[in-house]
Scaffold this active site. Structure first.
Site, PDB file in Angstrom:
ATOM      1  CE  LYS A 185       3.938   3.633  13.324  1.00 31.69           C
ATOM      2  NZ  LYS A 185       4.486   3.147  11.915  1.00 31.69           N
ATOM      3  N   PRO A 197      -3.765   0.353  18.861  1.00 35.69           N
ATOM      4  CG  PRO A 197      -5.360  -0.985  18.580  1.00 35.69           C
ATOM      5  CD  PRO A 197      -4.994  -0.288  19.298  1.00 35.69           C
ATOM      6  CE1 TYR A 226      -5.162   4.045   8.694  1.00 32.13           C
ATOM      7  CE2 TYR A 226      -5.751   3.619  10.916  1.00 32.13           C
ATOM      8  CZ  TYR A 226      -4.960   3.319  10.075  1.00 32.13           C
ATOM      9  OH  TYR A 226      -3.811   2.634  10.076  1.00 32.13           O
ATOM     10  CG  HIS A 250      -2.038  -0.898   1.179  1.00 32.78           C
ATOM     11  ND1 HIS A 250      -3.226  -0.785   1.800  1.00 32.78           N
ATOM     12  CD2 HIS A 250      -2.409  -2.002   0.318  1.00 32.78           C
ATOM     13  CE1 HIS A 250      -4.176  -1.720   1.522  1.00 32.78           C
ATOM     14  NE2 HIS A 250      -3.504  -2.576   0.615  1.00 32.78           N
ATOM     15  CE1 TYR A 287      -0.406   3.019   7.519  1.00 34.61           C
ATOM     16  CE2 TYR A 287      -1.295   4.180   9.398  1.00 34.61           C
ATOM     17  CZ  TYR A 287      -1.091   2.995   8.526  1.00 34.61           C
ATOM     18  OH  TYR A 287      -2.164   2.072   8.173  1.00 34.61           O
TER      19      TYR A 287
HETATM   20  P1  FAS Z   1       2.130 -11.613  22.035  1.00 36.26           P
HETATM   21  O1  FAS Z   1       1.245 -11.051  23.063  1.00 36.26           O
HETATM   22  O2  FAS Z   1       1.794 -11.876  20.432  1.00 36.26           O
HETATM   23  O3  FAS Z   1       2.572 -13.103  22.335  1.00 36.26           O
HETATM   24  C1  FAS Z   1       3.286 -13.186  23.728  1.00 36.26           C
HETATM   25  C2  FAS Z   1       3.070 -14.857  23.658  1.00 36.26           C
HETATM   26  O4  FAS Z   1       3.630 -15.098  24.937  1.00 36.26           O
HETATM   27  C3  FAS Z   1       1.671 -15.516  23.654  1.00 36.26           C
HETATM   28  O5  FAS Z   1       1.590 -16.623  22.718  1.00 36.26           O
HETATM   29  C4  FAS Z   1       1.549 -16.123  24.958  1.00 36.26           C
HETATM   30  O6  FAS Z   1       0.618 -16.965  24.904  1.00 36.26           O
HETATM   31  C5  FAS Z   1       2.905 -16.375  25.393  1.00 36.26           C
HETATM   32  N1  FAS Z   1       2.918 -16.102  27.018  1.00 36.26           N
HETATM   33  C6  FAS Z   1       2.280 -15.199  27.834  1.00 36.26           C
HETATM   34  N2  FAS Z   1       2.615 -15.710  29.039  1.00 36.26           N
HETATM   35  C7  FAS Z   1       3.294 -16.778  29.284  1.00 36.26           C
HETATM   36  C8  FAS Z   1       3.981 -17.334  30.097  1.00 36.26           C
HETATM   37  N3  FAS Z   1       3.837 -17.043  31.277  1.00 36.26           N
HETATM   38  N4  FAS Z   1       4.888 -18.404  29.749  1.00 36.26           N
HETATM   39  C9  FAS Z   1       4.987 -18.779  28.404  1.00 36.26           C
HETATM   40  N5  FAS Z   1       4.288 -18.107  27.311  1.00 36.26           N
HETATM   41  C10 FAS Z   1       3.654 -16.962  27.849  1.00 36.26           C
HETATM   42  N6  FAS Z   1      -0.968  -4.455  16.597  1.00 36.26           N
HETATM   43  C11 FAS Z   1      -1.108  -3.944  15.632  1.00 36.26           C
HETATM   44  O7  FAS Z   1      -0.281  -3.381  14.974  1.00 36.26           O
HETATM   45  N7  FAS Z   1      -2.314  -3.445  14.970  1.00 36.26           N
HETATM   46  C12 FAS Z   1      -3.705  -4.349  15.635  1.00 36.26           C
HETATM   47  O8  FAS Z   1      -4.582  -3.965  14.870  1.00 36.26           O
HETATM   48  C13 FAS Z   1      -3.395  -4.773  16.853  1.00 36.26           C
HETATM   49  N8  FAS Z   1      -4.523  -5.375  17.430  1.00 36.26           N
HETATM   50  C14 FAS Z   1      -4.517  -6.095  18.647  1.00 36.26           C
HETATM   51  C15 FAS Z   1      -5.200  -6.579  19.182  1.00 36.26           C
HETATM   52  C16 FAS Z   1      -5.206  -7.211  20.672  1.00 36.26           C
HETATM   53  C17 FAS Z   1      -6.509  -7.692  21.199  1.00 36.26           C
HETATM   54  C18 FAS Z   1      -3.837  -7.166  21.173  1.00 36.26           C
HETATM   55  C19 FAS Z   1      -3.635  -7.679  22.584  1.00 36.26           C
HETATM   56  C20 FAS Z   1      -2.847  -6.547  20.639  1.00 36.26           C
HETATM   57  C21 FAS Z   1      -2.938  -6.088  19.148  1.00 36.26           C
HETATM   58  N9  FAS Z   1      -1.799  -5.431  18.502  1.00 36.26           N
HETATM   59  C22 FAS Z   1      -2.045  -4.740  17.258  1.00 36.26           C
HETATM   60  C23 FAS Z   1      -0.666  -5.557  18.967  1.00 36.26           C
HETATM   61  C24 FAS Z   1       0.000  -6.954  18.920  1.00 36.26           C
HETATM   62  O9  FAS Z   1      -0.042  -7.015  17.304  1.00 36.26           O
HETATM   63  C25 FAS Z   1       1.317  -7.131  19.334  1.00 36.26           C
HETATM   64  O10 FAS Z   1       1.988  -5.833  19.137  1.00 36.26           O
HETATM   65  C26 FAS Z   1       2.094  -8.414  19.050  1.00 36.26           C
HETATM   66  O11 FAS Z   1       0.940  -9.425  19.333  1.00 36.26           O
HETATM   67  C27 FAS Z   1       3.201  -8.418  19.765  1.00 36.26           C
HETATM   68  O12 FAS Z   1       3.857  -9.632  19.726  1.00 36.26           O
HETATM   69  P2  FAS Z   1       4.574 -10.525  21.036  1.00 36.26           P
HETATM   70  O13 FAS Z   1       5.546  -9.476  21.605  1.00 36.26           O
HETATM   71  O14 FAS Z   1       5.078 -11.591  20.427  1.00 36.26           O
HETATM   72  O15 FAS Z   1       3.488 -10.380  22.132  1.00 36.26           O
HETATM   73  C1  PHB Z   2      -5.471  -4.269  10.933  1.00 27.02           C
HETATM   74  O1  PHB Z   2      -5.688  -4.398   9.717  1.00 27.02           O
HETATM   75  O2  PHB Z   2      -5.978  -5.036  11.926  1.00 27.02           O
HETATM   76  C2  PHB Z   2      -5.229  -2.840  11.359  1.00 27.02           C
HETATM   77  C3  PHB Z   2      -4.559  -2.045  10.278  1.00 27.02           C
HETATM   78  C4  PHB Z   2      -4.207  -0.772  10.741  1.00 27.02           C
HETATM   79  C5  PHB Z   2      -4.454  -0.303  12.094  1.00 27.02           C
HETATM   80  C6  PHB Z   2      -4.595  -1.156  13.028  1.00 27.02           C
HETATM   81  C7  PHB Z   2      -5.271  -2.499  12.697  1.00 27.02           C
HETATM   82  O3  PHB Z   2      -4.021   0.901  12.500  1.00 27.02           O
END
Ligand code: FAS
Ligand code: PHB
Length: 395
Positions: free
Chosen positions: A300, A296, A204, A75, A388
């Site tokens: 980032k 989100p 957005y 994009h 961005y």
């Molecule tokens: P993660 O949380 O992905 O992974 C951590 C891992 O550690 C998990 O698999 C967990 O099960 C494991 N774990 C936890 N405790 C443990 C323990 N005690 N022992 C062993 N393992 C354990 N980012 C965006 O850029 N755009 C979005 O739209 C977006 N939407 C999101 C929606 C939600 C609900 C959440 C919570 C986050 C969102 N994020 C988004 C951010 C997300 O993408 C994170 O930045 C990304 O998952 C980070 O990855 P990790 O650091 O690997 O953490």
């Molecule tokens: C998504 O596709 O999940 C998404 C994209 C852009 C954002 C947040 C989430 O800023």
């Protein structure tokens, strides 16, 4: 107690842990990943959708860029919708050609899982009661139960990649941590559907009823969000209610052309800004959501996780291959400078696009003034675009 020995013990098999494991493996550094859940659970969490170019480059360096190249959608811009009209931010034109790739976190994680399995590397799923020991010494270890049997991993370093609710940050003495946190007074209700995107780029929307985002995962799979109350329960939102609300928050043309369909995933996520400082405690290093969370809005979260892993993998490689401690010594400071810039951008973009009832009518007027300025000023649009697409890494 069954004891294993490795160089780096990685807690968490999300994108941070798996990407680190892959980069270390390719550099000949032994590592074991310990994960509380199972692979299907990790893949089932629908999260990020937008990858910065530097994140794509790192995935290619990790040897997992093939599917992203084939299926990822490049994009060059996105649109801001307000006052019943859409305004395009020409990211590529404003940043000398920089772009983002739309490729879901689920697919990134799947690619990393497949690569790890193909390399025959150890990922311990269903590890319970994971505990970290001796990370203030040169002989740290990780213990856990697997099928009820006590296990131990003796290692040189521990990478805490276990997310916001993980055990790694919780294992650090509270007096050694500085926590910075802001919770937002609303959530995001997200829907995944097998429908054609309403537009070929992301939209957005700032609307008096609340924020909305039109994103996608492929030309036939969409990801939509509407701002919702923190008190909402996902069961309260029928598909029809979601689609009606989304339409109300879009410009007439998008509302008219929106293709709806049954949700294949529907969830509500809270929004928070969070940073834990520092990110290193002796032989324990925090990375990704274990150390920081962003709302989100600015896409980032996953990209910041990849940024940490870029620095951490290089630090471990320097330690083992070049006997240099520079990367390890500077890891936390270098990461935090980049993290805080992304926290600021995510906070700013969230404040600009969402409905904050407590700021009243003047709040909406000020947002509208900033949006009008943003889309009419090359300087303001450029500042938005360069944040961005992702700010450059420090040398
Ligand atoms: P993660 O949380 O992905 O992974 C951590 C891992 O550690 C998990 O698999 C967990 O099960 C494991 N774990 C936890 N405790 C443990 C323990 N005690 N022992 C062993 N393992 C354990 N980012 C965006 O850029 N755009 C979005 O739209 C977006 N939407 C999101 C929606 C939600 C609900 C959440 C919570 C986050 C969102 N994020 C988004 C951010 C997300 O993408 C994170 O930045 C990304 O998952 C980070 O990855 P990790 O650091 O690997 O953490
Ligand atoms: C998504 O596709 O999940 C998404 C994209 C852009 C954002 C947040 C989430 O800023």
């Amino acid at each position: 107690m069954v004891t294993q020995r490795t160089q780096v013990a990685i807690i968490g098999a999300g994108p941070s842990g798996l990407l680190l494991g892959q980069l270390l493996h390719r550099a000949g550094i032994a590592n074991i990943v310990v994960e509380r859940q199972d692979g299907d659970y990790v893949l089932g969490r629908i999260r990020a959708g937008v990858l910065e170019q530097t994140t794509c480059d790192l995935l290619i360096e990790a040897g997992v860029g093939t599917r992203m190249h084939a299926d990822g959608m490049v994009h060059e811009g996105f649109e801001l919708c307000f006052g019943g009209a859409r305004h395009r931010i020409d990211m590529a034109g404003l940043t000398g050609g920089k772009r983002v790739t739309v490729y879901g976190q689920t697919e990134v994680t799947r690619d990393l899982m497949d690569a790890r399995a193909a390399a025959g590397l150890t990922t311990v799923y269903h590890a319970v009661e994971v505990a970290l020991h001796g990370f203030d010494t040169k002989t740290p270890s990780v213990t856990y139960l697997k099928d009820g049997e006590p296990q131990e991993i003796r290692c040189d370093f521990i990478a805490g990649c276990d997310g916001y609710h993980g055990v790694s940050r919780a294992s650090v003495p509270p007096e050694s941590l500085s926590i910075y946190e802001k919770a937002y007074p609303f959530g995001w209700l997200g829907v995944l559907a097998d429908t054609k995107p309403v537009s070929h780029e992301l939209i957005y929307s700032n609307h008096e009823r609340g924020f909305a985002l039109c994103s996608m995962r492929s030309p036939t799979r969409t990801r939509y969000y509407v701002q919702c109350s923190l008190h909402d329960k996902v069961e309260q939102w029928s598909d029809a209610a979601f689609w009606d609300e989304l339409r109300l928050r879009l410009d007439p043309q998008a509302a008219e052309s929106l293709i709806t369909g049954p949700s294949i995933e529907k969830s509500i996520a809270p929004l928070r800004s969070f940073v834990a400082e520092p990110m290193r405690f002796g032989t324990l290093f925090l990375a990704g959501d274990a150390a920081h969370v962003v709302p989100p809005t600015g896409a980032k979260g996953l990209n910041l996780a990849a940024s940490d892993i870029r620095y951490l993998s290089r630090a471990f490689i320097e330690h083992y291959a070049e006997r240099s401690e520079a990367g390890i010594t500077h890891y936390s400071d270098v990461c935090l400078r980049r993290i805080w810039k992304a926290e600021r951008f995510s906070w700013w973009f969230t404040g600009l696009m969402h409905r904050f009832p407590e700021t009243g009518a003047i709040g909406q007027k000020l947002q509208r003034a900033e949006l009008d300025y943003l889309v009419s000023s090359r300087a303001a649009s450029t500042a938005m675009a360069e944040n961005y697409v992702g700010l450059p890494f420090e040398a």
